[in-house]
Design a protein around this motif. Sequence first.
Motif, short mmCIF file in Angstrom:
data_model
loop_
_atom_site.label_atom_id
_atom_site.label_comp_id
_atom_site.label_asym_id
_atom_site.label_seq_id
_atom_site.Cartn_x
_atom_site.Cartn_y
_atom_site.Cartn_z
N VAL A 52 7.47 8.60 -12.75
CA VAL A 52 7.30 7.41 -13.60
C VAL A 52 8.48 6.46 -13.43
O VAL A 52 8.32 5.23 -13.38
N ALA A 53 9.68 7.01 -13.31
CA ALA A 53 10.88 6.18 -13.21
C ALA A 53 10.93 5.37 -11.92
O ALA A 53 11.20 4.16 -11.94
N VAL A 54 10.67 6.02 -10.78
CA VAL A 54 10.83 5.31 -9.50
C VAL A 54 9.72 4.28 -9.26
O VAL A 54 9.90 3.33 -8.49
N PHE A 55 8.57 4.46 -9.91
CA PHE A 55 7.48 3.49 -9.77
C PHE A 55 7.28 2.69 -11.05
O PHE A 55 6.19 2.17 -11.30
N PRO A 71 9.54 -9.11 1.65
CA PRO A 71 8.98 -8.90 3.00
C PRO A 71 9.03 -7.42 3.43
O PRO A 71 9.66 -7.07 4.44
N VAL A 72 8.41 -6.58 2.64
CA VAL A 72 8.40 -5.15 2.90
C VAL A 72 6.96 -4.65 2.77
O VAL A 72 6.26 -4.99 1.81
N ARG A 73 6.53 -3.87 3.74
CA ARG A 73 5.17 -3.34 3.67
C ARG A 73 5.05 -2.33 2.53
O ARG A 73 6.01 -1.69 2.13
N ARG A 74 3.84 -2.18 2.02
CA ARG A 74 3.61 -1.26 0.89
C ARG A 74 3.91 0.19 1.29
O ARG A 74 4.39 0.98 0.48
N GLU A 75 3.61 0.54 2.54
CA GLU A 75 3.88 1.90 3.00
C GLU A 75 5.37 2.20 2.92
O GLU A 75 5.78 3.30 2.53
N GLU A 76 6.19 1.21 3.28
CA GLU A 76 7.64 1.40 3.25
C GLU A 76 8.13 1.53 1.80
O GLU A 76 9.01 2.34 1.49
N VAL A 79 7.07 5.10 0.54
CA VAL A 79 7.88 6.18 1.09
C VAL A 79 9.30 6.15 0.52
O VAL A 79 9.87 7.20 0.17
N THR A 80 9.87 4.94 0.40
CA THR A 80 11.23 4.82 -0.13
C THR A 80 11.31 5.36 -1.56
O THR A 80 12.20 6.15 -1.90
N ASN A 81 10.37 4.92 -2.40
CA ASN A 81 10.39 5.36 -3.79
C ASN A 81 10.03 6.85 -3.92
O ASN A 81 10.61 7.56 -4.77
N TYR A 82 9.10 7.29 -3.10
CA TYR A 82 8.71 8.71 -3.14
C TYR A 82 9.90 9.59 -2.81
O TYR A 82 10.20 10.56 -3.52
N LEU A 83 10.61 9.25 -1.73
CA LEU A 83 11.77 10.05 -1.32
C LEU A 83 12.90 9.97 -2.35
O LEU A 83 13.60 10.95 -2.60
N SER A 84 13.08 8.80 -2.94
CA SER A 84 14.13 8.65 -3.95
C SER A 84 13.90 9.59 -5.12
O SER A 84 14.83 10.25 -5.61
N GLY A 85 12.67 9.65 -5.56
CA GLY A 85 12.34 10.49 -6.71
C GLY A 85 12.45 11.97 -6.42
O GLY A 85 12.99 12.74 -7.23
N ILE A 86 11.96 12.39 -5.26
CA ILE A 86 11.96 13.83 -4.98
C ILE A 86 13.36 14.33 -4.61
O ILE A 86 13.74 15.46 -4.95
N LEU A 87 14.15 13.48 -3.94
CA LEU A 87 15.52 13.88 -3.61
C LEU A 87 16.38 14.01 -4.87
O LEU A 87 17.34 14.78 -4.89
#
Length: 605
Positions: A52-55, A71-76, A79-87
Amino acid sequence: MPIYSYFNLRNYNGAGLTATEQSYMKVINALEGFDLSMNAWVIFIFSISSAVAVFSYLYTSRSVNMIHALPVRREELFVTNYLSGILFMLVPQLVSFLITVFIWFGNGINHLEYLLQWLGIVTGETFFAYSLGVFCVMLTGNIVAAPAYFVLINYMYKGIWSIWNMVRQALIYGFAGNNEVYGLGLVPFEYFREKVGVVYPEGAGLKLPTIEGMSCLKWYVLAGVIFAVVALIIYRKRQLECAGDMIVISWIKPVVRWFGAILCAGLTGELVQTTFFTEKVLMGKAFPVLLGCWIGVGVLSFFGIEMIIEKQFKIFNKGLVAQSGILVVLMILFLGSLETDVFQLEKQLPKAEDVAEVYVQGSYQRYITEPEKIKENIKLQKNIIASKDEYQQYFRKYYGKNECNYLMVDMTYITKKGKKQTWSYNLPIDDYYVKEKGSAVKELQEQEANYEDYMTYYFTEQYGNIELQSGSCFDWVDDECNFQSIDISTEDAQELLEAFKQDVASGAYCIYPYGEKERVKNTYVNTLTICYTPPKGAHLLQYGMDATTTWDIADGRTVEYTGIILTKACKNTIAQLEKMGYVNEKHKLMTEEVFESIFDSEDIY
């Protein structure tokens, strides 16, 4: 975990132990914090909170438009937010692992396999829980809805199972419910909580513990990958205008509306029926209660969920009203099919050749493994089912009145494949039913009058191999209804046991004779308690064996005790008690009838 290990090992004192014993005890002390560190509560709460926090930018229109204008693709972004949260969770786990390795090695513990298993389990749990959390976040634009969906998905299968269980219990004659949840793996949180942890070996010896839970991880990791991929797909197609919406995918809205209405109706029906109308099941009148709850709560929930989804009260239209009508019809068909037993569920008894053991709780608990006795019990159950209308009519007439006299009979079948099936019936035990030739009650009474079953109930199925221990006693009641106890020697207990065997073998002995009047006249309040040690693996039936527990299986070391219920049919036992002086002018036998008359007299008060 490092803190637990550090302080447990620091305070460890191995004085007086051999080198092998010291090494063993160090491992035991070091593992004490493992269960807490693998606790599903901690991992699941942090997982959904992190997701919930990262998104969090997805929940307000301003932030979601600002982030997606970059200017950032949604996939990027995903992935950035997903990795931030799990790390945020995996890095502390890895650090804890490394610190604990140094602590263990510093204290001479070289069982690194425990720490590797711990790391594998917590990272696997975290990956699954976090991926599920991200998936729930992608389903909604509301910060409150995401945690709610997370809890719902975790317990959805258990809720469905509970409703199905309750409905069968209320409408299918004899179905007793089943607390076991088949497919527990579909309830992730409960599965991790129950199946993952340190298991300590039973018995003596320096056997090291094992960590359970690794075998299931591969499936949950796979599920985590699927949740993460689906979450990415939803994120790519997500509309920016849905910030604040309860559900962002349009085709899911009717699914939630229908499913939520049925779930609310089922759970409310279960609560109302089990709290206020339990006697309706006994009388065979649970159907109107359940139907009323299901229709009333179901329709209200149907429209209520739609209001929440649309965030307004003006949701009524012809299409929605028509759908609610279809919902009502489906509820009537579902409950009606069970009430009329269209699928013959109440007669779906196990085949005798498929059954390994049966536990029958009637006047007393019986443990049956012989094929012929299993067939007899199934025949008895069929007889009870054939008498369904007669018994329900009896309870409609007498339930709640002094004339109502019945016995609850539970039957639990354990199949050779390990599956359990439980049935429960309430049988009227008035004189008419007890004496009627061919009646189920008469048949049950005849089955219970069995030497092997009585001895198994009192002294396990291995009653011939028990060892009597000190502690046996005989209870008597004084004139003021106070219970007193007299110790019995092991030698006397052996002679009394032999006398009791003769009484049971005579065929006259009966625990709690059917019919209250007969019982109070023939049963003594005095109890003969025998202490003994049964062989390992024997079933201890007298105090609540229910075919699911393990603590009612003898370990071969613990001293057990059994309370023999004395009746007027125990002529040999009573004669032996009198001969030994345990029953005399002071220590008299007292029937339940006399006891009740003294207790109810004014002198007691």
